[in-house]
Design an enzyme around this catalytic site. Sequence first.
Site, PDB file in Angstrom:
ATOM      1  CB  CYS A   1      -8.732   4.550  -3.347  1.00 59.33           C
ATOM      2  SG  CYS A   1      -8.692   5.732  -2.015  1.00 59.33           S
TER       3      CYS A   1
ATOM      4  CG  HIS B   1      -6.485   9.222  -1.741  1.00 63.07           C
ATOM      5  ND1 HIS B   1      -6.367   7.947  -2.255  1.00 63.07           N
ATOM      6  CD2 HIS B   1      -5.499   9.335  -0.803  1.00 63.07           C
ATOM      7  CE1 HIS B   1      -5.359   7.330  -1.662  1.00 63.07           C
ATOM      8  NE2 HIS B   1      -4.832   8.140  -0.772  1.00 63.07           N
TER       9      HIS B   1
END
Length: 318
Positions: free
Chosen positions: A87, A162
Amino acid sequence: MAEDFQSGWQLTESDPGVFSELLKRLGTPLVVDDLYSLDAAALSEHQPINAFIFLFKWIPTHQESMAGSYDQEFPGFFAHQVVNNACATLAVLNAIGNIPGLQMGTQLTDLIAFTTGMDPQTRGMAITSADWLREAHNALSPPSSIYLDDPDLKKTAEDAYHFIVYMPYMGALYEFDGLKDAPVTHGPYNEQGEGWVAKAREVIEARIATYPAGSLNFSLLALHEDPLPSLQKQLQELQTSGNDITASEVAERIERENNKRHRWDFENAMRRHNHFGLIHGLLLALAKGGELDAAKENAKKALAERRAKHGGADMDQD
């Protein structure tokens, strides 16, 4: 997505020193700094800002009420996240891949050129298949020589965090989220005043407002040009012109920047070191001295305090 252990991409700390080291390895003249406010005064030291990297606690229901709209015909760089733990690097690439004329290292230049014309899914697969990029990503990850896979152990669900990016592109504010189908446009921004930053502030603050009041489920980073080269040039010009007062102010800022880099270097050196042998020895000594249980409780307390301070978002866990 592939399992963490199988993908080869390790967890990455949400830390400016880690991101800045990654940007250096990618051959870009950019750094990252923590932001604790979106006020113009707080942002002034980092201007001009290229992008905001937003870390948040991922909640599936938020996808259902998405702000903005998909731009399925987006002409720039966008890659899907196709493996776990990539990510942070995907967010960085989705940002720097859309900065016109940015200096990059040869490997990154070749990788972006190679993926030109690919759809986001294929581009994501090509990127995460690059061994050199995975090695750069993992360089500052905690050692992973211990791996437990006992089917008898009960596994508890962990909060997932995230990284996404907000930045300007062709007169509009865009959101790049590797887990979404396409880039999200939040519409045009006013070129006057703060420009795209004002628009980003509105969007980010509205997103933060969807979380419970007082929650610490997010953090914000500013991606911007490394200020040291321009500050050093400015200092030389001021000293030459005899402007000692302003030169002293610039010299103080250079010292702060250098101190920050020294701190990053020290922390990154600690991250590279494998401490398992030391930890094993300390645990044995504590156990023999009957102090292991007390040490464990103190460690739990310290970890809880750290998570509370950083919003529980020490690691990229998506």
